[in-house]
Design a protein around this motif. Structure first.
Motif, PDB file in Angstrom:
ATOM      1  N   HIS A  61       0.830  -1.205   0.000  1.00  0.00           N
ATOM      2  CA  HIS A  61       0.000   0.000   0.000  1.00  0.00           C
ATOM      3  C   HIS A  61       0.866   1.258   0.000  1.00  0.00           C
ATOM      4  CE1 HIS A  61      -3.574  -2.352   0.296  1.00  0.00           C
ATOM      5  NE2 HIS A  61      -3.254  -2.859   1.478  1.00  0.00           N
ATOM      6  N   ALA A  62       1.999   1.227   0.695  1.00  0.00           N
ATOM      7  CA  ALA A  62       2.909   2.373   0.713  1.00  0.00           C
ATOM      8  C   ALA A  62       3.476   2.617  -0.680  1.00  0.00           C
ATOM      9  CB  ALA A  62       4.026   2.142   1.723  1.00  0.00           C
ATOM     10  N   CYS A  63       3.799   1.560  -1.423  1.00  0.00           N
ATOM     11  CA  CYS A  63       4.319   1.714  -2.789  1.00  0.00           C
ATOM     12  C   CYS A  63       3.266   2.302  -3.719  1.00  0.00           C
ATOM     13  CB  CYS A  63       4.798   0.375  -3.334  1.00  0.00           C
ATOM     14  SG  CYS A  63       6.332  -0.183  -2.591  1.00  0.00           S
ATOM     15  N   ILE A  64       2.027   1.855  -3.569  1.00  0.00           N
ATOM     16  CA  ILE A  64       0.951   2.397  -4.399  1.00  0.00           C
ATOM     17  C   ILE A  64       0.742   3.873  -4.068  1.00  0.00           C
ATOM     18  CG2 ILE A  64      -1.533   2.262  -4.863  1.00  0.00           C
ATOM     19  CD1 ILE A  64      -1.233  -0.816  -4.478  1.00  0.00           C
ATOM     20  N   LEU A  65       0.752   4.221  -2.797  1.00  0.00           N
ATOM     21  CA  LEU A  65       0.627   5.616  -2.391  1.00  0.00           C
ATOM     22  C   LEU A  65       1.802   6.447  -2.907  1.00  0.00           C
ATOM     23  CD1 LEU A  65      -0.921   7.777  -0.805  1.00  0.00           C
ATOM     24  CD2 LEU A  65       0.373   7.072   1.222  1.00  0.00           C
ATOM     25  N   LEU A  66       3.010   5.913  -2.817  1.00  0.00           N
ATOM     26  CA  LEU A  66       4.193   6.588  -3.337  1.00  0.00           C
ATOM     27  C   LEU A  66       4.040   6.871  -4.829  1.00  0.00           C
ATOM     28  CD1 LEU A  66       7.238   7.455  -2.938  1.00  0.00           C
ATOM     29  CD2 LEU A  66       7.799   5.104  -3.572  1.00  0.00           C
ATOM     30  N   SER A  67       3.565   5.890  -5.578  1.00  0.00           N
ATOM     31  CA  SER A  67       3.345   6.075  -7.020  1.00  0.00           C
ATOM     32  C   SER A  67       2.324   7.167  -7.291  1.00  0.00           C
ATOM     33  CB  SER A  67       2.847   4.775  -7.663  1.00  0.00           C
ATOM     34  OG  SER A  67       3.827   3.793  -7.608  1.00  0.00           O
ATOM     35  N   ALA A  68       1.225   7.130  -6.561  1.00  0.00           N
ATOM     36  CA  ALA A  68       0.167   8.124  -6.766  1.00  0.00           C
ATOM     37  C   ALA A  68       0.665   9.529  -6.446  1.00  0.00           C
ATOM     38  CB  ALA A  68      -1.051   7.776  -5.913  1.00  0.00           C
ATOM     39  N   LEU A  69       1.392   9.679  -5.357  1.00  0.00           N
ATOM     40  CA  LEU A  69       1.927  10.998  -4.991  1.00  0.00           C
ATOM     41  C   LEU A  69       2.958  11.484  -5.993  1.00  0.00           C
ATOM     42  CD1 LEU A  69       2.296  10.579  -1.122  1.00  0.00           C
ATOM     43  CD2 LEU A  69       0.616  11.977  -2.362  1.00  0.00           C
ATOM     44  N   PHE A  70       3.818  10.576  -6.454  1.00  0.00           N
ATOM     45  CA  PHE A  70       4.820  10.957  -7.429  1.00  0.00           C
ATOM     46  C   PHE A  70       4.164  11.341  -8.755  1.00  0.00           C
ATOM     47  CE2 PHE A  70       8.721   9.718 -10.045  1.00  0.00           C
ATOM     48  CZ  PHE A  70       9.356  10.920  -9.769  1.00  0.00           C
ATOM     49  N   LEU A  71       3.182  10.570  -9.183  1.00  0.00           N
ATOM     50  CA  LEU A  71       2.468  10.878 -10.419  1.00  0.00           C
ATOM     51  C   LEU A  71       1.747  12.220 -10.308  1.00  0.00           C
ATOM     52  CD1 LEU A  71       1.727   9.902 -13.247  1.00  0.00           C
ATOM     53  CD2 LEU A  71      -0.211   8.699 -12.247  1.00  0.00           C
ATOM     54  N   LEU A  72       1.108  12.468  -9.187  1.00  0.00           N
ATOM     55  CA  LEU A  72       0.426  13.737  -8.969  1.00  0.00           C
ATOM     56  C   LEU A  72       1.416  14.903  -8.995  1.00  0.00           C
ATOM     57  CD1 LEU A  72      -2.215  15.219  -8.325  1.00  0.00           C
ATOM     58  CD2 LEU A  72      -1.709  14.850  -5.901  1.00  0.00           C
ATOM     59  N   SER A  73       2.559  14.739  -8.323  1.00  0.00           N
ATOM     60  CA  SER A  73       3.552  15.815  -8.322  1.00  0.00           C
ATOM     61  C   SER A  73       4.114  16.051  -9.718  1.00  0.00           C
ATOM     62  CB  SER A  73       4.678  15.522  -7.326  1.00  0.00           C
ATOM     63  OG  SER A  73       5.422  14.408  -7.734  1.00  0.00           O
ATOM     64  N   LEU A  74       4.260  14.995 -10.514  1.00  0.00           N
ATOM     65  CA  LEU A  74       4.726  15.174 -11.897  1.00  0.00           C
ATOM     66  C   LEU A  74       3.695  15.912 -12.740  1.00  0.00           C
ATOM     67  CD1 LEU A  74       6.454  11.784 -12.765  1.00  0.00           C
ATOM     68  CD2 LEU A  74       7.527  14.023 -12.603  1.00  0.00           C
ATOM     69  N   LEU A  75       2.429  15.553 -12.561  1.00  0.00           N
ATOM     70  CA  LEU A  75       1.371  16.205 -13.332  1.00  0.00           C
ATOM     71  C   LEU A  75       1.255  17.685 -12.981  1.00  0.00           C
ATOM     72  CD1 LEU A  75      -1.356  13.411 -13.237  1.00  0.00           C
ATOM     73  CD2 LEU A  75       0.007  14.122 -15.213  1.00  0.00           C
ATOM     74  N   LEU A  76       1.562  18.048 -11.743  1.00  0.00           N
ATOM     75  CA  LEU A  76       1.499  19.444 -11.316  1.00  0.00           C
ATOM     76  C   LEU A  76       2.788  20.212 -11.622  1.00  0.00           C
ATOM     77  CD1 LEU A  76      -0.288  18.958  -7.880  1.00  0.00           C
ATOM     78  CD2 LEU A  76      -1.296  19.748 -10.037  1.00  0.00           C
ATOM     79  N   SER A  77       3.831  19.519 -11.999  1.00  0.00           N
ATOM     80  CA  SER A  77       5.116  20.167 -12.293  1.00  0.00           C
ATOM     81  C   SER A  77       5.216  20.461 -13.793  1.00  0.00           C
ATOM     82  CB  SER A  77       6.265  19.255 -11.864  1.00  0.00           C
ATOM     83  OG  SER A  77       6.435  18.215 -12.814  1.00  0.00           O
TER      84      SER A  77
ATOM     85  N   LEU B 207       7.720   8.555 -18.315  1.00  0.00           N
ATOM     86  CA  LEU B 207       7.788   8.488 -16.861  1.00  0.00           C
ATOM     87  C   LEU B 207       6.392   8.254 -16.275  1.00  0.00           C
ATOM     88  CD1 LEU B 207       9.677   8.636 -14.476  1.00  0.00           C
ATOM     89  CD2 LEU B 207       9.453  11.115 -14.506  1.00  0.00           C
ATOM     90  N   TYR B 208       5.392   8.910 -16.830  1.00  0.00           N
ATOM     91  CA  TYR B 208       4.015   8.700 -16.374  1.00  0.00           C
ATOM     92  C   TYR B 208       3.610   7.238 -16.579  1.00  0.00           C
ATOM     93  CZ  TYR B 208       3.713  13.824 -16.896  1.00  0.00           C
ATOM     94  OH  TYR B 208       3.927  15.171 -16.830  1.00  0.00           O
ATOM     95  N   LEU B 209       3.896   6.703 -17.778  1.00  0.00           N
ATOM     96  CA  LEU B 209       3.539   5.316 -18.074  1.00  0.00           C
ATOM     97  C   LEU B 209       4.274   4.336 -17.158  1.00  0.00           C
ATOM     98  CD1 LEU B 209       3.478   5.385 -21.976  1.00  0.00           C
ATOM     99  CD2 LEU B 209       1.522   5.095 -20.439  1.00  0.00           C
ATOM    100  N   LEU B 210       5.536   4.627 -16.875  1.00  0.00           N
ATOM    101  CA  LEU B 210       6.300   3.763 -15.983  1.00  0.00           C
ATOM    102  C   LEU B 210       5.697   3.742 -14.586  1.00  0.00           C
ATOM    103  CD1 LEU B 210       8.736   1.920 -15.578  1.00  0.00           C
ATOM    104  CD2 LEU B 210      10.069   3.958 -15.034  1.00  0.00           C
ATOM    105  N   LEU B 211       5.299   4.892 -14.080  1.00  0.00           N
ATOM    106  CA  LEU B 211       4.671   4.940 -12.756  1.00  0.00           C
ATOM    107  C   LEU B 211       3.345   4.183 -12.733  1.00  0.00           C
ATOM    108  CD1 LEU B 211       5.402   8.566 -11.601  1.00  0.00           C
ATOM    109  CD2 LEU B 211       6.085   6.471 -10.462  1.00  0.00           C
ATOM    110  N   ILE B 212       2.566   4.337 -13.774  1.00  0.00           N
ATOM    111  CA  ILE B 212       1.292   3.611 -13.865  1.00  0.00           C
ATOM    112  C   ILE B 212       1.559   2.105 -13.911  1.00  0.00           C
ATOM    113  CG2 ILE B 212      -0.699   3.153 -15.350  1.00  0.00           C
ATOM    114  CD1 ILE B 212      -0.531   6.226 -16.077  1.00  0.00           C
TER     115      ILE B 212
END
Length: 176
Positions: A138-154, A161-166
């Motif tokens: 669950h921590a890894c899934i949360l980490l992915s979601a937070l990282f993806l969100l931060s990338l989308l906002l940056s 990179l988005y596809l790799l995180l997904i």
């Protein structure tokens, strides 16, 4: 696709050529050769560790996150498994110290990326040798979601990179 060479089964999943095609579209040949060298050295680290620990090599699987190697020995001590899993990133981090700056960055990225705690990466496998927990998943899934969100906002616009995180999030999701 699957074949056997010298008793070692070699298989290619759909994700490997798909990821390779995406990379080929976005990079020049010189860059790709450096990445290939970094990847080969990483996998050689695992292979050498398998030989040194007496584990042997049974299968090489090319997939979307890279290469997965399976030992020929069914039962390994935790210490031997840990050595094998950490040998690839260790080779990359060691090579980063002695490479030209542009290649050193690739080695550093490869080594650090593979130490992430995802099940399909060396770091996640190493952690799970000693601790298998749903909280880690669950921590890894949360980490992915937070990282993806931060990338989308940056301002970073990197679809690979988005596809790799997904992909990592899907691979980490609990299996039914």
């Amino acid at each position: 696709m699957e074949l056997t060479v010298g008793g070692v089964k070699i298989s290619v999943d759909f994700g490997f050529p798909a990821m390779l095609a995406l990379v080929l579209l976005s990079a020049d040949a010189h860059f790709l050769l450096r990445i290939l060298l970094v990847c080969v050295l990483h996998e050689c680290g695992h292979g050498i560790a398998m030989c040194l620990t007496g584990a042997g090599l049974r299968e090489i699987r090319l997939c979307g996150t890279g290469v997965q190697m399976t030992t020929g020995t069914a039962v390994l001590s935790r210490l031997r498994m840990l050595c094998i899993n950490l040998a690839g990133p260790a080779v990359n981090l060691l090579c980063a110290l002695f490479s030209a700056p542009e290649t050193a960055v690739l080695h550093l990225c490869m080594g650090m990326f593979n130490l992430l705690p995802y099940r399909c990466l060396d770091g996640g496998t190493a952690i799970r040798i000693f601790h298998d927990s749903r909280r880690l998943t669950h921590a890894c899934i949360l980490l992915s979601a937070l990282f993806l969100l931060s990338l989308l906002l940056s301002p970073i616009q990197n679809p690979l990179l988005y596809l790799l995180l997904i992909y990592l999030t899907i691979k980490e999701s609990p299996r039914q």
